[in-house]
Design a protein around this motif. Structure first.
Motif, PDB file in Angstrom:
ATOM      1  N   LEU A 155       0.820  -1.331  -0.109  1.00  0.00           N
ATOM      2  CA  LEU A 155      -0.138   0.011  -0.145  1.00  0.00           C
ATOM      3  C   LEU A 155       0.900   1.358  -0.018  1.00  0.00           C
ATOM      4  O   LEU A 155       0.661   2.260  -0.720  1.00  0.00           O
ATOM      5  CB  LEU A 155      -0.852  -0.061   1.168  1.00  0.00           C
ATOM      6  N   ALA A 156       2.082   1.153   0.772  1.00  0.00           N
ATOM      7  CA  ALA A 156       2.764   2.389   0.790  1.00  0.00           C
ATOM      8  C   ALA A 156       3.434   2.756  -0.571  1.00  0.00           C
ATOM      9  O   ALA A 156       3.584   3.988  -0.947  1.00  0.00           O
ATOM     10  CB  ALA A 156       4.023   2.135   1.840  1.00  0.00           C
ATOM     11  N   LEU A 157       3.638   1.584  -1.352  1.00  0.00           N
ATOM     12  CA  LEU A 157       4.288   1.896  -2.736  1.00  0.00           C
ATOM     13  C   LEU A 157       3.335   2.357  -3.674  1.00  0.00           C
ATOM     14  O   LEU A 157       3.896   3.355  -4.521  1.00  0.00           O
ATOM     15  CB  LEU A 157       5.011   0.501  -3.002  1.00  0.00           C
ATOM     16  N   ILE A 158       1.901   1.991  -3.459  1.00  0.00           N
ATOM     17  CA  ILE A 158       1.053   2.646  -4.430  1.00  0.00           C
ATOM     18  C   ILE A 158       1.000   4.194  -3.978  1.00  0.00           C
ATOM     19  O   ILE A 158       0.506   4.680  -4.994  1.00  0.00           O
ATOM     20  CB  ILE A 158      -0.326   1.595  -4.195  1.00  0.00           C
ATOM     21  N   ALA A 159       1.032   4.307  -2.560  1.00  0.00           N
ATOM     22  CA  ALA A 159       0.982   5.767  -2.521  1.00  0.00           C
ATOM     23  C   ALA A 159       1.994   6.781  -3.143  1.00  0.00           C
ATOM     24  O   ALA A 159       1.935   7.805  -3.537  1.00  0.00           O
ATOM     25  CB  ALA A 159       0.961   6.007  -1.056  1.00  0.00           C
ATOM     26  N   LEU A 160       3.335   5.989  -3.021  1.00  0.00           N
ATOM     27  CA  LEU A 160       4.462   6.828  -3.747  1.00  0.00           C
ATOM     28  C   LEU A 160       4.420   6.985  -5.272  1.00  0.00           C
ATOM     29  O   LEU A 160       4.639   7.882  -5.632  1.00  0.00           O
ATOM     30  CB  LEU A 160       5.720   5.894  -3.431  1.00  0.00           C
ATOM     31  N   ILE A 161       3.488   5.970  -5.806  1.00  0.00           N
ATOM     32  CA  ILE A 161       3.187   6.243  -7.261  1.00  0.00           C
ATOM     33  C   ILE A 161       2.124   7.050  -7.422  1.00  0.00           C
ATOM     34  O   ILE A 161       2.080   7.844  -8.406  1.00  0.00           O
ATOM     35  CB  ILE A 161       2.627   4.668  -7.728  1.00  0.00           C
ATOM     36  N   GLY A 162       1.242   6.893  -6.306  1.00  0.00           N
ATOM     37  CA  GLY A 162       0.245   8.444  -6.405  1.00  0.00           C
ATOM     38  C   GLY A 162       0.990   9.713  -6.483  1.00  0.00           C
ATOM     39  O   GLY A 162       0.529  10.631  -7.163  1.00  0.00           O
ATOM     40  N   VAL A 163       2.188   9.862  -5.689  1.00  0.00           N
ATOM     41  CA  VAL A 163       2.788  11.220  -5.619  1.00  0.00           C
ATOM     42  C   VAL A 163       3.201  11.477  -7.126  1.00  0.00           C
ATOM     43  O   VAL A 163       3.208  12.669  -7.632  1.00  0.00           O
ATOM     44  CB  VAL A 163       3.877  11.036  -4.613  1.00  0.00           C
ATOM     45  N   ALA A 164       3.901  10.500  -7.571  1.00  0.00           N
ATOM     46  CA  ALA A 164       4.650  10.782  -8.869  1.00  0.00           C
ATOM     47  C   ALA A 164       3.576  10.938  -9.706  1.00  0.00           C
ATOM     48  O   ALA A 164       3.905  11.939 -10.913  1.00  0.00           O
ATOM     49  CB  ALA A 164       5.428   9.551  -9.375  1.00  0.00           C
ATOM     50  N   VAL A 165       2.470  10.268  -9.841  1.00  0.00           N
ATOM     51  CA  VAL A 165       1.391  10.323 -10.967  1.00  0.00           C
ATOM     52  C   VAL A 165       0.713  11.944 -10.621  1.00  0.00           C
ATOM     53  O   VAL A 165       0.523  12.622 -11.880  1.00  0.00           O
ATOM     54  CB  VAL A 165       0.413   9.249 -10.615  1.00  0.00           C
ATOM     55  N   GLY A 166       0.738  12.209  -9.464  1.00  0.00           N
ATOM     56  CA  GLY A 166       0.213  13.762  -9.311  1.00  0.00           C
ATOM     57  C   GLY A 166       1.110  14.780  -9.967  1.00  0.00           C
ATOM     58  O   GLY A 166       0.662  15.682 -10.385  1.00  0.00           O
ATOM     59  N   LEU A 185      -8.186  -1.476 -14.186  1.00  0.00           N
ATOM     60  CA  LEU A 185      -8.606  -1.711 -15.312  1.00  0.00           C
ATOM     61  C   LEU A 185      -7.351  -2.477 -16.251  1.00  0.00           C
ATOM     62  O   LEU A 185      -7.810  -3.496 -16.747  1.00  0.00           O
ATOM     63  CB  LEU A 185      -8.792  -0.573 -16.266  1.00  0.00           C
ATOM     64  N   VAL A 186      -6.292  -2.184 -15.850  1.00  0.00           N
ATOM     65  CA  VAL A 186      -5.110  -3.079 -16.637  1.00  0.00           C
ATOM     66  C   VAL A 186      -5.121  -4.465 -16.048  1.00  0.00           C
ATOM     67  O   VAL A 186      -4.949  -5.349 -16.880  1.00  0.00           O
ATOM     68  CB  VAL A 186      -3.668  -2.282 -16.537  1.00  0.00           C
ATOM     69  N   PRO A 187      -4.840  -4.585 -14.697  1.00  0.00           N
ATOM     70  CA  PRO A 187      -4.986  -6.001 -14.339  1.00  0.00           C
ATOM     71  C   PRO A 187      -6.275  -6.771 -14.556  1.00  0.00           C
ATOM     72  O   PRO A 187      -6.148  -8.112 -14.505  1.00  0.00           O
ATOM     73  CB  PRO A 187      -4.836  -5.625 -12.689  1.00  0.00           C
ATOM     74  N   ALA A 188      -7.483  -6.079 -14.750  1.00  0.00           N
ATOM     75  CA  ALA A 188      -8.525  -7.032 -15.291  1.00  0.00           C
ATOM     76  C   ALA A 188      -8.731  -7.293 -16.644  1.00  0.00           C
ATOM     77  O   ALA A 188      -9.201  -8.339 -16.973  1.00  0.00           O
ATOM     78  CB  ALA A 188      -9.825  -6.402 -14.792  1.00  0.00           C
ATOM     79  N   TYR A 204       3.427 -10.215 -14.580  1.00  0.00           N
ATOM     80  CA  TYR A 204       4.564  -9.057 -14.099  1.00  0.00           C
ATOM     81  C   TYR A 204       4.127  -7.550 -14.280  1.00  0.00           C
ATOM     82  O   TYR A 204       4.796  -6.882 -13.900  1.00  0.00           O
ATOM     83  CB  TYR A 204       5.784  -9.466 -15.072  1.00  0.00           C
ATOM     84  N   TRP A 205       2.712  -7.432 -14.342  1.00  0.00           N
ATOM     85  CA  TRP A 205       2.225  -6.227 -14.426  1.00  0.00           C
ATOM     86  C   TRP A 205       2.553  -5.687 -12.912  1.00  0.00           C
ATOM     87  O   TRP A 205       2.171  -6.323 -11.973  1.00  0.00           O
ATOM     88  CB  TRP A 205       0.681  -5.989 -14.572  1.00  0.00           C
ATOM     89  N   PRO A 206       3.015  -4.611 -12.707  1.00  0.00           N
ATOM     90  CA  PRO A 206       3.555  -4.438 -11.128  1.00  0.00           C
ATOM     91  C   PRO A 206       2.710  -4.427 -10.253  1.00  0.00           C
ATOM     92  O   PRO A 206       2.855  -4.844  -8.962  1.00  0.00           O
ATOM     93  CB  PRO A 206       4.243  -3.014 -11.577  1.00  0.00           C
ATOM     94  N   VAL A 207       1.113  -3.940 -10.404  1.00  0.00           N
ATOM     95  CA  VAL A 207       0.257  -4.118  -9.446  1.00  0.00           C
ATOM     96  C   VAL A 207      -0.043  -5.631  -9.139  1.00  0.00           C
ATOM     97  O   VAL A 207      -0.205  -6.042  -7.977  1.00  0.00           O
ATOM     98  CB  VAL A 207      -0.967  -3.202  -9.863  1.00  0.00           C
ATOM     99  N   GLY A 228       7.450 -10.307  -6.472  1.00  0.00           N
ATOM    100  CA  GLY A 228       6.258  -9.296  -6.726  1.00  0.00           C
ATOM    101  C   GLY A 228       6.503  -8.036  -6.118  1.00  0.00           C
ATOM    102  O   GLY A 228       6.529  -7.211  -6.750  1.00  0.00           O
ATOM    103  N   LEU A 229       6.978  -8.158  -4.911  1.00  0.00           N
ATOM    104  CA  LEU A 229       7.058  -6.691  -4.275  1.00  0.00           C
ATOM    105  C   LEU A 229       8.338  -5.797  -4.695  1.00  0.00           C
ATOM    106  O   LEU A 229       8.315  -4.683  -4.920  1.00  0.00           O
ATOM    107  CB  LEU A 229       7.379  -6.865  -2.706  1.00  0.00           C
ATOM    108  N   GLY A 230       9.359  -6.785  -5.196  1.00  0.00           N
ATOM    109  CA  GLY A 230      10.779  -5.997  -5.746  1.00  0.00           C
ATOM    110  C   GLY A 230      10.013  -5.573  -7.257  1.00  0.00           C
ATOM    111  O   GLY A 230      10.590  -4.369  -7.514  1.00  0.00           O
ATOM    112  N   VAL A 231       9.170  -6.471  -8.175  1.00  0.00           N
ATOM    113  CA  VAL A 231       8.778  -5.763  -9.009  1.00  0.00           C
ATOM    114  C   VAL A 231       8.008  -4.349  -8.886  1.00  0.00           C
ATOM    115  O   VAL A 231       8.046  -3.343  -9.738  1.00  0.00           O
ATOM    116  CB  VAL A 231       7.867  -6.531 -10.002  1.00  0.00           C
TER     117      VAL A 231
END
Length: 252
Positions: A155-166, A185-188, A204-207, A228-231
């Protein structure tokens, strides 16, 4: 340290930060309990051989990850929305230092939020399973503590991705659109693509790969939790570098 204190003051003074944090915990727990309720009334002998009571406790992460990703994005986009980003860059001319401070503060809040979400979801679901006579996981069981740590870091890594996307979109709505696409959408959809492309997205999609971090029983075709966490961590680092580059070379 002054920049960190400033960014912490900004983040904690915005009501949306705490709404997003509480929503992450509430959504993660409620949806996990709802997802686990599907097996209530099932005989233990009828459960699949690869059934994972630990991963069952984190089904709500499907939505919680989107909310915590927006928590990260709001740490940046709120300043673009109000125009105060110009003031921030005037006070802190080093854009690298400013982004590093924002990222560090969001990471701290996201780790705390992720830890609470993981522990509350796990406790609630395991209590429900145990009360129904189904196999439940305990913190002392093999692999469970690692899964709890993995869920928190995920969850913390997803938040960091959110910062960069912002930083890249400079827009709350734009960040939401990107995060919905990347986390939902992409994972589904992408694993349904033909051949090796679909297989790659499924593994291998990161999420998708990162979700293996909070499992104990390996799912068929999934990567190992550490891999997986490393990816996901590498992907998060790549997006953060892209955001840093954009902040440095673009005008405000």
């Amino acid at each position: 340290m002054n920049i960190l204190r400033s960014e912490w003051t900004k983040l904690r003074s915005v009501r949306g930060t705490w709404i997003a944090a509480l929503s992450t915990v509430a959504a993660g727990t409620a949806l996990s309990v709802l997802g686990a309720s599907d097996v209530l009334g099932t005989s233990p002998s009828d459960l699949p051989a690869d059934w994972d009571p630990t991963a069952t406790a984190f089904k709500g992460f499907l939505f919680a990850q989107l909310v915590i990703g927006m928590l990260g994005a709001l740490g940046v986009t709120s300043e673009y929305a109000t125009g105060t980003i110009g003031t921030s860059l005037t006070v802190v001319p080093s854009r690298s230092h400013l982004l590093a401070a924002k990222t560090a503060v969001v990471a701290a809040v996201a780790l705390a939020t992720g830890l609470v979400t993981t522990l509350v979801s796990f406790t609630a679901v395991q209590a429900m399973l145990s009360g129904s006579g189904l196999p439940a996981a305990g913190v002392g069981d093999p692999g469970v503590l690692g899964a709890l740590v993995g869920g928190t870091v995920y969850l913390a890594l997803i938040a960091l991705i959110g910062v960069a996307v912002g930083v890249l979109t400079r827009s709350t709505a734009g960040s939401l659109a990107v995060l919905v696409g990347a986390t939902l959408l992409v994972p589904a959809i992408a694993p349904g693509l033909p051949g090796a492309i679909g297989d790659w997205f499924a593994r291998y999609w990161p999420v998708t790969a990162g979700q293996a971090a909070y499992t104990v029983v390996p799912a068929d075709g999934a990567v190992a939790p550490g891999l997986g966490l490393g990816v996901l961590a590498v992907a998060a680092a790549g997006v953060v570098i892209a955001g840093h580059t954009a902040l440095r070379v673009r005008d405000i």
